[in-house]
Design a protein around this motif. Structure first.
Motif, short mmCIF file in Angstrom:
data_model
loop_
_atom_site.label_atom_id
_atom_site.label_comp_id
_atom_site.label_asym_id
_atom_site.label_seq_id
_atom_site.Cartn_x
_atom_site.Cartn_y
_atom_site.Cartn_z
N LYS A 2 38.28 -43.78 -13.17
CA LYS A 2 38.49 -42.65 -12.07
C LYS A 2 39.74 -42.65 -11.65
CE LYS A 2 34.40 -40.89 -12.38
NZ LYS A 2 33.89 -39.67 -12.65
N ILE A 3 40.54 -41.82 -11.18
CA ILE A 3 41.91 -41.85 -10.59
C ILE A 3 41.74 -41.29 -9.21
CG2 ILE A 3 44.39 -41.34 -10.93
CD1 ILE A 3 43.70 -40.56 -13.83
N ILE A 4 42.39 -41.89 -8.23
CA ILE A 4 42.49 -41.74 -6.85
C ILE A 4 43.71 -41.62 -6.65
CG2 ILE A 4 41.67 -42.15 -4.62
CD1 ILE A 4 39.70 -43.80 -7.31
N ALA A 5 44.36 -40.63 -5.91
CA ALA A 5 45.90 -40.49 -5.86
C ALA A 5 45.88 -40.42 -4.32
CB ALA A 5 46.61 -39.41 -6.27
N VAL A 6 46.75 -41.19 -3.57
CA VAL A 6 47.17 -41.11 -2.24
C VAL A 6 48.45 -40.49 -2.01
CG1 VAL A 6 46.94 -42.27 0.06
CG2 VAL A 6 45.64 -43.02 -1.73
N LEU A 33 43.39 -50.99 -10.68
CA LEU A 33 44.63 -51.07 -10.84
C LEU A 33 45.42 -50.24 -9.93
CD1 LEU A 33 47.47 -52.05 -12.35
CD2 LEU A 33 47.27 -50.09 -13.66
N LEU A 34 46.15 -50.87 -8.88
CA LEU A 34 47.02 -50.03 -7.78
C LEU A 34 48.50 -50.03 -8.21
CD1 LEU A 34 47.35 -48.70 -5.28
CD2 LEU A 34 47.45 -50.89 -4.18
N ILE A 35 48.86 -48.70 -8.74
CA ILE A 35 50.31 -48.47 -9.07
C ILE A 35 50.92 -48.13 -7.87
CG2 ILE A 35 51.67 -46.97 -10.49
CD1 ILE A 35 49.24 -46.69 -12.25
N ASP A 36 52.18 -48.93 -7.94
CA ASP A 36 52.92 -48.84 -6.76
C ASP A 36 54.18 -47.52 -7.23
OD1 ASP A 36 54.87 -48.70 -4.65
OD2 ASP A 36 55.01 -50.77 -4.66
N SER A 37 54.24 -46.37 -6.87
CA SER A 37 55.02 -45.49 -7.41
C SER A 37 56.31 -45.06 -6.28
CB SER A 37 54.20 -43.92 -7.57
OG SER A 37 53.70 -44.47 -8.96
N PHE A 73 39.05 -48.12 -11.96
CA PHE A 73 39.52 -47.34 -11.15
C PHE A 73 41.16 -47.39 -11.25
CE2 PHE A 73 35.34 -48.69 -9.48
CZ PHE A 73 34.72 -47.72 -9.10
N LEU A 74 41.74 -46.43 -11.12
CA LEU A 74 43.40 -46.34 -10.95
C LEU A 74 43.52 -45.49 -9.51
CD1 LEU A 74 46.15 -46.63 -12.23
CD2 LEU A 74 45.79 -44.46 -13.19
N VAL A 75 44.16 -46.64 -8.60
CA VAL A 75 44.53 -45.88 -7.57
C VAL A 75 46.05 -45.94 -7.44
CG1 VAL A 75 44.90 -46.40 -4.90
CG2 VAL A 75 42.75 -46.97 -6.14
N LEU A 76 46.31 -44.56 -7.04
CA LEU A 76 48.03 -44.40 -7.14
C LEU A 76 48.68 -44.17 -5.74
CD1 LEU A 76 50.63 -43.61 -8.87
CD2 LEU A 76 49.73 -41.05 -8.72
N ASP A 77 49.41 -45.08 -5.40
CA ASP A 77 50.36 -44.97 -4.13
C ASP A 77 51.50 -44.11 -4.71
OD1 ASP A 77 51.22 -45.13 -1.48
OD2 ASP A 77 52.36 -46.86 -1.94
N THR A 78 51.48 -42.78 -4.30
CA THR A 78 52.61 -41.97 -4.87
C THR A 78 53.91 -42.13 -4.21
OG1 THR A 78 52.27 -40.01 -3.20
CG2 THR A 78 50.64 -40.33 -5.29
N GLY A 192 35.43 -45.50 2.07
CA GLY A 192 35.07 -46.06 0.55
C GLY A 192 33.97 -45.41 -0.04
N LYS A 193 32.67 -45.51 0.81
CA LYS A 193 31.31 -44.97 0.48
C LYS A 193 31.49 -43.60 0.39
CE LYS A 193 28.78 -48.43 3.22
NZ LYS A 193 27.97 -48.71 4.38
N GLU A 194 32.35 -42.65 1.12
CA GLU A 194 32.76 -41.28 0.77
C GLU A 194 33.17 -40.93 -0.49
OE1 GLU A 194 33.33 -38.40 4.01
OE2 GLU A 194 33.51 -40.13 5.21
N ILE A 195 34.44 -41.85 -0.74
CA ILE A 195 35.16 -41.78 -1.73
C ILE A 195 34.16 -41.86 -3.19
CG2 ILE A 195 37.00 -42.89 -3.62
CD1 ILE A 195 38.36 -43.60 -0.77
N MET A 196 33.25 -43.00 -3.19
CA MET A 196 32.34 -43.04 -4.19
C MET A 196 31.42 -41.81 -4.55
SD MET A 196 33.23 -45.71 -5.57
CE MET A 196 32.01 -46.01 -6.64
N GLU A 197 31.16 -41.20 -3.30
CA GLU A 197 30.22 -40.02 -3.40
C GLU A 197 30.84 -39.07 -3.96
OE1 GLU A 197 28.74 -39.40 0.64
OE2 GLU A 197 27.66 -41.14 0.68
N VAL A 198 32.53 -38.81 -3.54
CA VAL A 198 33.13 -37.58 -4.04
C VAL A 198 33.31 -38.07 -5.66
CG1 VAL A 198 35.18 -36.57 -4.17
CG2 VAL A 198 33.89 -37.23 -1.97
N ILE A 199 33.90 -39.00 -6.07
CA ILE A 199 34.03 -39.06 -7.31
C ILE A 199 32.82 -39.25 -8.35
CG2 ILE A 199 36.28 -40.24 -6.81
CD1 ILE A 199 35.17 -42.85 -7.49
#
Length: 204
Positions: A2-6, A33-37, A73-78, A192-199
């Motif tokens: 699952k990919i979550i972009a911020v 994995l948190l990607i620092d972009s 999970f992949l979290v992207l700090d754009t 975080g709980k809401e994120i899990m519900e959405v994805i």
């Protein structure tokens, strides 16, 4: 995976802090994995300040491809202030795009513009951050304005707290803080709980 972009059009809304805390929450659910972009490399600098390695991997966008496989999970700090084309690409690929927004008049216009620049059909949520404590009603007022514009908003929000800044300066999250400094973690757990519900497709 699952990919979550911020992401956000405006600085100072807690984008990187949100990315770090979301990654920390998801680290209790699987491999992250948190990607620092961001060109400022704020996440990498945060990780370097800590006495221990975080519970998730932190890589910049150049080194990340070699570390993507095997994560849940992949979290992207754009990058800060992406242009409209970048935002469309980000929101098209992500299972959830998170748009942090501070409850003040200056932040509202960029947020309304972001909503129109998202990829059509993108799954997103606005996250109200750095909200003043009670008796301020600014967070509720912002939520009402966004709802009037038919913009999806997290039910929870992140309250303004010196403990969050203290934790980031120490290279940890509020999950690792003690006493009153741990309180903000409850806000992030709610999100975080809401994120899990959405994805997972179970959001109401």
């Amino acid at each position: 995976m699952k990919i979550i972009a911020v992401t956000g059009y405006k600085g100072g809304v807690g984008k990187t802090i949100t990315s770090i805390h979301i990654a920390r929450y998801l680290a209790d659910k699987g491999k992250v994995l948190l990607i620092d972009s961001d060109p400022n490399r704020s996440v990498e600098k945060w990780a370097a300040r800590g006495e221990k390695q975080p519970l998730f991997k932190v890589k910049n966008e150049k080194s990340a491809p070699a570390h993507i496989a095997g994560n849940d999970f992949l979290v992207l700090d754009t990058p800060a202030r992406p242009d409209s084309n970048e935002l469309k690409e980000i929101s098209q690929e992500a299972h959830l795009t998170i748009l942090p927004c501070v409850p003040d008049a200056i932040s509202l216009d960029p947020m309304l513009q972001m909503f129109h620049d998202l990829f059509p059909g993108a799954v997103y949520r606005v996250l109200i951050t750095i909200a003043p404590p009670y008796p301020s009603k600014s967070a509720d007022e912002l939520r009402s304005v966004l709802a009037e514009n038919q913009i999806e908003v997290f039910k929870g929000f992140i309250r303004r707290s010196a403990s969050v800044v203290k934790a980031i300066d120490m290279g940890v999250t509020t999950a690792e803080m003690k006493g009153r400094d741990h309180y903000p973690w409850q806000d992030y757990k709610t999100i975080g709980k809401e994120i899990m519900e959405v994805i997972n497709g179970t959001a109401q």
